[in-house]
Design an enzyme around this catalytic site. Structure first.
Site, PDB file in Angstrom:
ATOM      1  N   TYR A 127       0.889  -1.162   0.000  1.00  0.00           N
ATOM      2  CA  TYR A 127       0.000   0.000   0.000  1.00  0.00           C
ATOM      3  C   TYR A 127       0.926   1.210   0.000  1.00  0.00           C
ATOM      4  CZ  TYR A 127      -3.882   3.052   1.480  1.00  0.00           C
ATOM      5  OH  TYR A 127      -4.843   4.026   1.561  1.00  0.00           O
ATOM      6  N   TYR A 166       2.187   5.351   6.659  1.00  0.00           N
ATOM      7  CA  TYR A 166       2.855   4.513   5.661  1.00  0.00           C
ATOM      8  C   TYR A 166       4.147   3.936   6.221  1.00  0.00           C
ATOM      9  CZ  TYR A 166       5.637   3.267   1.556  1.00  0.00           C
ATOM     10  OH  TYR A 166       6.443   2.607   0.662  1.00  0.00           O
TER      11      TYR A 166
END
Length: 284
Positions: free
Chosen positions: A60, A124
């Site tokens: 991702y 992230y």
């Protein structure tokens, strides 16, 4: 040798397929054919393939979107890595996992060694760090940065588009790192995997630059190759002038010494593969 590549539809996955040695048999899956967040599906796939090596090129990577979508980012970047690592271990195969410079806070001022303290700034980076832990000590974990290729969504292709559409391009000049050409990274991963490397290593192309420097070089190479008809001003700006939901490390140059030792030499300076990529786009 049989190899399973997960995340085969992305920039790195496609490059792993394109640079694969002739003596391997490959089974590849994108997110459309294997949901890596489904542990049972991962177990079944790995058991059926019986691979010698599993490459995880899935991630991702929507850095800003992850700030509001932490559950999905964690599922793809960490939980699924645990699924893959456990299934790979049961198959007595080797696991190769790709991570990121975003596990660091960017405050060092000198290249980060693989054993440097981690301190991710956003979702992230935190989920990718969790993925490294889930991969386990027996895995080969390769951190990289600023990946681009001739296809897919990346900084180089975005700049080329904006340099046609706009009268000027404004680019952040106070974030320093190193571009990485996906085919070069893929080739390095194949070599390191076949040499049975393990642990955490860093790989990018050689050298360092800001995003502004990178954009200027993209325009220069594209003009030289005839891919762009005319130049537009490239304006350096500060990070504070371009606010984003996720904070970025100001300095994320990686120390690649251990990887280069395994590979038998350094990667090319980042400008050389950039030139090759521009030529690839021009000639289709």
């Amino acid at each position: 040798m049989k190899v399973l590549i997960v995340g085969s539809k992305g920039q790195l996955g496609r490059s792993l397929l394109a640079t694969a040695p002739d003596d391997v048999t490959i089974v590849s899956h994108g997110s459309d054919t294997l949901d890596i967040t489904d542990g049972d599906a991962v177990d079944t796939t790995v058991a059926q393939v019986e691979p010698d090596i599993v490459f995880n090129a899935a991630a991702y990577t929507a850095v800003d979107k992850a700030e509001a979508d932490e559950e999905m980012a964690l599922a793809v970047n960490a939980t699924s890595v645990g699924h893959l690592a456990r299934a790979t271990h049961r198959a007595h195969a080797r696991f190769v996992h790709v991570s990121t410079d975003f596990v660091f806070d960017g405050l060092s001022g000198r290249p980060y060694a693989p054993d440097a303290p981690t301190a991710p700034l956003g979702v992230y980076g935190r989920t990718k760090l969790a993925g490294e832990l889930a991969a386990g000590e027996d895995a080969l974990i390769v951190r990289t940065a600023w990946v681009y290729a001739a296809t897919g969504a990346n900084f180089v292709r975005t700049m080329l588009r904006l340099m046609v559409e706009r009268s000027e391009v404004r680019v952040v000049a106070d974030q320093i790192g190193t571009p990485t050409y996906a085919p070069g990274l893929a080739d390095a991963l194949w070599t390191m995997a076949r040499k049975r490397a393990r642990g955490i290593h860093h790989y990018t192309d050689a050298g360092a630059c800001s995003w502004y420097d990178f954009a200027v070089a993209i325009q220069e190479e594209a003009l030289s190759a005839g891919l762009l008809a005319q130049a537009v001003p490239v304006i350096p700006i500060r990070t504070v002038d371009y606010p984003t939901p996720a904070p970025r490390p100001h300095y994320s140059v990686l120390d690649k010494t251990s990887a280069f030792d395994i590979l038998g030499g350094p990667a090319p300076h980042w400008r050389t593969p950039l030139r090759a990529m521009i030529a690839e786009i021009k000639h289709g």
